[in-house]
Design a protein around this motif. Structure first.
Motif, short mmCIF file in Angstrom:
data_model
loop_
_atom_site.label_atom_id
_atom_site.label_comp_id
_atom_site.label_asym_id
_atom_site.label_seq_id
_atom_site.Cartn_x
_atom_site.Cartn_y
_atom_site.Cartn_z
N ALA A 79 -5.63 5.05 2.69
CA ALA A 79 -4.77 4.43 3.70
C ALA A 79 -4.78 5.25 4.99
CB ALA A 79 -3.35 4.29 3.17
N GLU A 80 -4.76 6.56 4.86
CA GLU A 80 -4.80 7.41 6.05
C GLU A 80 -6.14 7.25 6.79
OE1 GLU A 80 -4.38 12.14 7.30
OE2 GLU A 80 -3.96 11.49 5.24
N GLN A 81 -7.21 7.19 6.02
CA GLN A 81 -8.53 6.99 6.62
C GLN A 81 -8.60 5.63 7.31
OE1 GLN A 81 -11.76 7.62 3.89
NE2 GLN A 81 -13.32 6.98 5.34
N SER A 82 -8.01 4.62 6.69
CA SER A 82 -8.00 3.29 7.29
C SER A 82 -7.19 3.27 8.59
CB SER A 82 -7.41 2.28 6.30
OG SER A 82 -8.21 2.18 5.14
N TRP A 83 -6.08 3.99 8.60
CA TRP A 83 -5.27 4.06 9.83
C TRP A 83 -6.06 4.72 10.96
CZ3 TRP A 83 -1.49 2.30 12.57
CH2 TRP A 83 -1.01 3.05 13.64
N ASP A 84 -6.72 5.81 10.67
CA ASP A 84 -7.53 6.48 11.69
C ASP A 84 -8.65 5.57 12.18
OD1 ASP A 84 -5.96 8.74 11.44
OD2 ASP A 84 -7.36 9.79 10.11
N ALA A 85 -9.27 4.84 11.25
CA ALA A 85 -10.37 3.95 11.62
C ALA A 85 -9.87 2.78 12.47
CB ALA A 85 -11.08 3.45 10.37
N HIS A 105 0.85 -1.19 0.00
CA HIS A 105 0.00 0.00 0.00
C HIS A 105 0.88 1.24 0.00
CE1 HIS A 105 0.93 -0.54 4.30
NE2 HIS A 105 0.83 0.78 4.38
N GLY A 106 0.28 2.35 -0.34
CA GLY A 106 1.00 3.63 -0.34
C GLY A 106 0.39 4.58 0.67
#
Length: 298
Positions: A282-288, A276-277
């Motif tokens: 990806a940023e939204q997934s990290w926050d979630a 992934h990049g």
């Protein structure tokens, strides 16, 4: 989009939703369509095809006017492969209206109408294409492997190492919650036709009219699969029971609430272990992932 007989004069990207890609196509006469391209690696082509066929049947055969269903191409298909097996495209009528965001709370009147729509859906016989939606987590084996294997580093991308550390710090919580899921799932309930994700982000409001969009996860399951997302209080549950004659099982509400959270964890862990990049998704997934693990711990 010639398979649908659509000659688009313009095609504009629509930055809505998560995971899939969307465009608004406009014909020379001003008519518009909503075009969705899904990544079939996240959900198999066959599974997605059955969901689209089910949504179309609900609109065409069952007459459920609140279902925003895919249009059929000239050959009758509701889904077409793109780029081999990786992507799949569907085309929807463009509906005026405003959708919320996941986590938004619907106004009382809208929430009551949503309960009524779900009652109508749950009492509709499932079309023959309807997939079953079992309680088991599809990504559980991979999640348990990630919990057990703490020696090999995750090398998929910029969020891999932080995600591995985050999961390790919450490993005890995740294992306890998986055991709780197993306990609650011992009595899965009587299946009905469910939407799967009737949250505010999938409710389109056009004046007094409510429409349900995003039927990717439609399938048979206990009604509590929908109700934990849609109902806020005892009054909502009583309204549903009056409309359907079915009592709501509080343990099953807890089951599906917990299943949603653990499924998110499993999907985000799989995301960050894979290549992934540093993208917006990806940023939204990290926050979630961070928020969901904190909620599970609480």
């Amino acid at each position: 989009m010639t398979a649908w007989g659509i000659e688009a004069a313009t095609l504009n990207h629509a930055p809505v939703g998560f995971g899939d890609h969307h465009w608004i196509a406009t014909g020379a006469g001003g008519r518009r369509w909503f075009v969705t391209v899904a990544d079939a690696r996240l959900r198999s082509y066959d599974e997605l095809g059955r969901a689209m066929e089910t949504a179309a049947a609900l609109r065409e055969e069952a007459g459920l006017g609140f279902v925003v269903a895919p249009l059929r191409a000239f050959d009758g298909a509701t889904l077409r492969r793109l780029d081999g097996d990786r992507y799949a495209m569907s085309v929807f009528p463009y509906e005026e209206g405003t959708a919320g965001e996941f986590g938004d709370e619907l106004p009382d009147a809208d929430r009551g109408r949503l309960i009524d729509l779900l009652a109508e859906l749950h009492t509709t016989p499932p079309p023959r294409t309807t997939p079953a939606r079992p309680v088991e987590l599809p990504g559980r084996a991979a999640l348990e492997q990630a919990l057990a294997d703490t020696t090999l580093p995750w090398l998929g991308g910029p969020y891999s190492e932080p995600a591995q550390d985050l999961l390790a710090s919450h490993a005890g919580t995740v294992r306890r919650r998986l055991a709780e899921l197993d306990r609650l799932a011992a009595r899965p309930g009587e299946p009905v036709l469910t939407h799967g994700e009737p949250h505010a982000g999938n409710v389109l409001r056009d004046g007094a009219r409510l429409l349900l969009i995003d039927w990717d996860t439609v399938g048979t399951a206990a009604p509590e699969r929908d109700l934990w997302l849609a109902a806020r209080d005892e009054e909502d549950l009583a309204r549903y029971t009056k409309a359907t004659g079915r009592a709501v099982d509080r343990d099953l509400l807890a089951l599906y609430r917990l299943r949603w959270a653990l499924n998110d964890v499993a999907e985000f862990v799989a995301w960050f272990r894979a290549p992934h990049g540093r993208t917006a998704d990806a940023e939204q997934s990290w926050d979630a992932l961070t928020g969901t693990l904190q909620e599970l711990a609480a």
